[in-house]
Design a protein around this motif. Sequence first.
Motif, PDB file in Angstrom:
ATOM      1  N   LEU A 101      -5.850  66.961  32.964  1.00 28.83           N
ATOM      2  CA  LEU A 101      -6.577  65.817  32.849  1.00 28.83           C
ATOM      3  C   LEU A 101      -6.870  65.371  31.459  1.00 28.83           C
ATOM      4  N   ALA A 102      -6.959  66.147  30.490  1.00 25.74           N
ATOM      5  CA  ALA A 102      -7.214  65.728  28.987  1.00 25.74           C
ATOM      6  C   ALA A 102      -5.927  65.074  28.582  1.00 25.74           C
ATOM      7  N   LEU A 103      -4.766  65.448  29.048  1.00 26.00           N
ATOM      8  CA  LEU A 103      -3.539  64.998  28.565  1.00 26.00           C
ATOM      9  C   LEU A 103      -3.464  63.544  29.124  1.00 26.00           C
ATOM     10  N   LEU A 104      -3.955  63.481  30.474  1.00 28.21           N
ATOM     11  CA  LEU A 104      -3.697  62.091  30.916  1.00 28.21           C
ATOM     12  C   LEU A 104      -4.633  61.018  30.448  1.00 28.21           C
ATOM     13  N   ARG A 105      -5.659  61.657  29.828  1.00 26.40           N
ATOM     14  CA  ARG A 105      -6.662  60.885  29.179  1.00 26.40           C
ATOM     15  C   ARG A 105      -5.960  60.101  27.542  1.00 26.40           C
ATOM     16  N   CYS A 106      -5.344  61.413  27.264  1.00 30.93           N
ATOM     17  CA  CYS A 106      -4.509  60.897  25.957  1.00 30.93           C
ATOM     18  C   CYS A 106      -3.475  59.784  26.136  1.00 30.93           C
ATOM     19  N   LEU A 107      -2.915  60.082  27.576  1.00 32.47           N
ATOM     20  CA  LEU A 107      -1.768  59.051  27.696  1.00 32.47           C
ATOM     21  C   LEU A 107      -2.364  57.579  28.040  1.00 32.47           C
ATOM     22  N   GLY A 108      -3.732  57.597  28.078  1.00 33.89           N
ATOM     23  CA  GLY A 108      -4.465  56.250  28.484  1.00 33.89           C
ATOM     24  C   GLY A 108      -4.908  56.125  29.632  1.00 33.89           C
ATOM     25  N   ALA A 109      -5.020  57.019  30.349  1.00 33.56           N
ATOM     26  CA  ALA A 109      -5.646  56.910  31.733  1.00 33.56           C
ATOM     27  C   ALA A 109      -7.112  57.159  31.654  1.00 33.56           C
ATOM     28  N   ARG A 110      -7.923  55.971  32.468  1.00 31.36           N
ATOM     29  CA  ARG A 110      -9.232  55.949  32.289  1.00 31.36           C
ATOM     30  C   ARG A 110      -9.913  57.034  33.195  1.00 31.36           C
ATOM     31  N   ARG A 111     -11.303  57.397  32.622  1.00 26.40           N
ATOM     32  CA  ARG A 111     -12.194  58.505  33.261  1.00 26.40           C
ATOM     33  C   ARG A 111     -12.293  58.110  34.788  1.00 26.40           C
ATOM     34  N   ARG A 112     -12.627  56.725  35.149  1.00 27.11           N
ATOM     35  CA  ARG A 112     -12.763  56.329  36.478  1.00 27.11           C
ATOM     36  C   ARG A 112     -11.382  56.653  37.311  1.00 27.11           C
ATOM     37  N   GLN A 113     -10.036  56.458  36.726  1.00 22.49           N
ATOM     38  CA  GLN A 113      -9.141  56.783  37.413  1.00 22.49           C
ATOM     39  C   GLN A 113      -8.852  58.052  37.732  1.00 22.49           C
ATOM     40  N   LEU A 114      -9.083  59.096  36.654  1.00 16.33           N
ATOM     41  CA  LEU A 114      -9.080  60.425  37.002  1.00 16.33           C
ATOM     42  C   LEU A 114     -10.082  60.985  38.254  1.00 16.33           C
ATOM     43  N   VAL A 115     -11.297  60.410  38.101  1.00 15.53           N
ATOM     44  CA  VAL A 115     -12.309  60.902  38.942  1.00 15.53           C
ATOM     45  C   VAL A 115     -11.705  60.298  40.383  1.00 15.53           C
ATOM     46  N   GLY A 116     -11.247  59.208  40.321  1.00 14.68           N
ATOM     47  CA  GLY A 116     -10.661  58.601  41.685  1.00 14.68           C
ATOM     48  C   GLY A 116      -9.399  59.367  42.290  1.00 14.68           C
ATOM     49  N   ALA A 117      -8.519  59.811  41.221  1.00 16.61           N
ATOM     50  CA  ALA A 117      -7.521  60.768  41.751  1.00 16.61           C
ATOM     51  C   ALA A 117      -8.007  61.995  42.319  1.00 16.61           C
ATOM     52  N   VAL A 118      -8.945  62.510  41.784  1.00 12.42           N
ATOM     53  CA  VAL A 118      -9.357  63.750  42.281  1.00 12.42           C
ATOM     54  C   VAL A 118     -10.105  63.632  43.593  1.00 12.42           C
ATOM     55  N   LEU A 119     -10.994  62.603  43.803  1.00 12.17           N
ATOM     56  CA  LEU A 119     -11.509  62.392  45.143  1.00 12.17           C
ATOM     57  C   LEU A 119     -10.488  61.902  45.890  1.00 12.17           C
ATOM     58  N   LEU A 120      -9.517  61.212  45.638  1.00  9.13           N
ATOM     59  CA  LEU A 120      -8.405  61.049  46.669  1.00  9.13           C
ATOM     60  C   LEU A 120      -7.907  62.030  47.049  1.00  9.13           C
ATOM     61  N   GLU A 121      -7.367  63.026  46.175  1.00  6.04           N
ATOM     62  CA  GLU A 121      -6.916  64.233  46.541  1.00  6.04           C
ATOM     63  C   GLU A 121      -7.936  65.081  47.578  1.00  6.04           C
ATOM     64  N   ALA A 122      -9.001  65.208  47.169  1.00 11.43           N
ATOM     65  CA  ALA A 122     -10.014  65.950  48.255  1.00 11.43           C
ATOM     66  C   ALA A 122     -10.146  65.287  49.344  1.00 11.43           C
ATOM     67  N   GLY A 123     -10.022  63.850  49.435  1.00 12.28           N
ATOM     68  CA  GLY A 123     -10.010  63.139  50.930  1.00 12.28           C
ATOM     69  C   GLY A 123      -8.660  63.386  51.730  1.00 12.28           C
ATOM     70  N   THR A 124      -7.863  63.146  51.111  1.00 13.69           N
ATOM     71  CA  THR A 124      -6.576  63.496  51.787  1.00 13.69           C
ATOM     72  C   THR A 124      -6.430  64.783  52.250  1.00 13.69           C
ATOM     73  N   LEU A 125      -6.624  65.922  51.481  1.00 19.56           N
ATOM     74  CA  LEU A 125      -6.794  67.082  51.991  1.00 19.56           C
ATOM     75  C   LEU A 125      -7.772  67.396  53.005  1.00 19.56           C
ATOM     76  N   GLY A 126      -8.946  66.782  52.759  1.00 18.12           N
ATOM     77  CA  GLY A 126     -10.038  66.842  53.949  1.00 18.12           C
ATOM     78  C   GLY A 126      -9.635  66.258  55.258  1.00 18.12           C
ATOM     79  N   ALA A 127      -9.012  65.152  55.201  1.00 15.46           N
ATOM     80  CA  ALA A 127      -8.372  64.353  56.529  1.00 15.46           C
ATOM     81  C   ALA A 127      -7.541  64.944  56.954  1.00 15.46           C
ATOM     82  N   ALA A 128      -6.381  65.524  56.223  1.00 14.79           N
ATOM     83  CA  ALA A 128      -5.514  66.282  57.017  1.00 14.79           C
ATOM     84  C   ALA A 128      -5.798  67.645  57.323  1.00 14.79           C
ATOM     85  N   GLY A 129      -6.899  68.388  56.979  1.00 13.64           N
ATOM     86  CA  GLY A 129      -7.330  69.652  57.369  1.00 13.64           C
ATOM     87  C   GLY A 129      -8.163  69.317  58.549  1.00 13.64           C
ATOM     88  N   SER A 130      -9.008  68.370  58.732  1.00 18.56           N
ATOM     89  CA  SER A 130      -9.761  67.942  59.724  1.00 18.56           C
ATOM     90  C   SER A 130      -8.982  67.363  61.100  1.00 18.56           C
TER      91      SER A 130
END
Length: 337
Positions: free
Chosen positions: A284-313
């Motif tokens: 995540l730190a490397l992605l920040r260095c490459l220009g990713a915003r904090r909001r983008q990283l948080v959104g990506a993690v939440l999207l991962e969690a949501g996708t996994l939760g939806a598939a598991g459910s």
Amino acid sequence: MALAGLRGHALRLLLTGLAVFVGVSFLAGTLVYGDTATAAFYADLARSARNVDVDVRAFDESMKIEPSALDRVRAVPGVSAVDGRYHEKLPLLAPDGRLITDAGRVGIVLSLPGAMPAYDVASGRLPVARGEIAVDKSTVDVYGFAIGAPVRALDRSGKPHPMTLVGVLDFGVNRLYFGLSVAALATPDLTALTAPTGYAEITVAAAPGTDPAVLQARVRAALDGQYRVRTGDQLGWVLARRAAKYVDGFLAVLLAFGLVALTVAGFVIYNTFTILAAQRSRELALLRCLGARRRQLVGAVLLEAGTLGAAGSAAGLVGSVLVGYGLIGARDIVGAT
């Protein structure tokens, strides 16, 4: 980016997905079982009230309905058919001569069904002549009776009367007769052996176009409010609730275990994602260095969690059907042993 993260950490996310799957499967499966079992009770007990538009019983169901009430009900406008049902004690003897009892209680005898049968015939037929008897399936199976074989019934004085078994009765899950031997006799034999003083129940079928609720009011008025008068739907609901309550306790236990499983699954999911987030701090730190915003990283993690939760459910909901019907199958196996 979120999907790439899921593919890159598939093995580490497997435990989280499995926790979601197990939690949802067990909890939803318990609900599937509860709804299906309750519906089965209602459907099975509906046989006692099928084709019945109005039902008459004493407020104290241990009391009898006067025989004259049958003619009063028959004379009510809108009545198509009326059945007076007998429900009397009738001791039966096992093939070895022992009295068949349950917790000290002897068996009962019912009159033959009229236009509104309260039970089914599992095999054979109903009695049509004197000296013939039909007995419930449970008693036949436990004591080894066979169609065509003799069955001895005792009259009020205790004298045995040999009869011929011609049919096997099926009462489903009706708890009213649970554990008791239940027989059906033609009216002449029933009267001779038990000397009934009145009916246990009067059932009424409405004429075409007659509203059961309207007919209920007419019957109640004709009987001067002396007896409890219900519509067929009300009777079916009451009988079904009497039986369905026996599954409520078991269902509560299953739901408790389901909630525990879901709580444990929640802890596993939280801890797994916490560990994954810590392990991916460099990524995540490397992605920040490459220009990713904090909001983008948080959104990506939440999207991962949501996708996994939806598939598991979703997988858990599919699994819940298997769990629910597995519980029903296990219930049937245990109930048959």
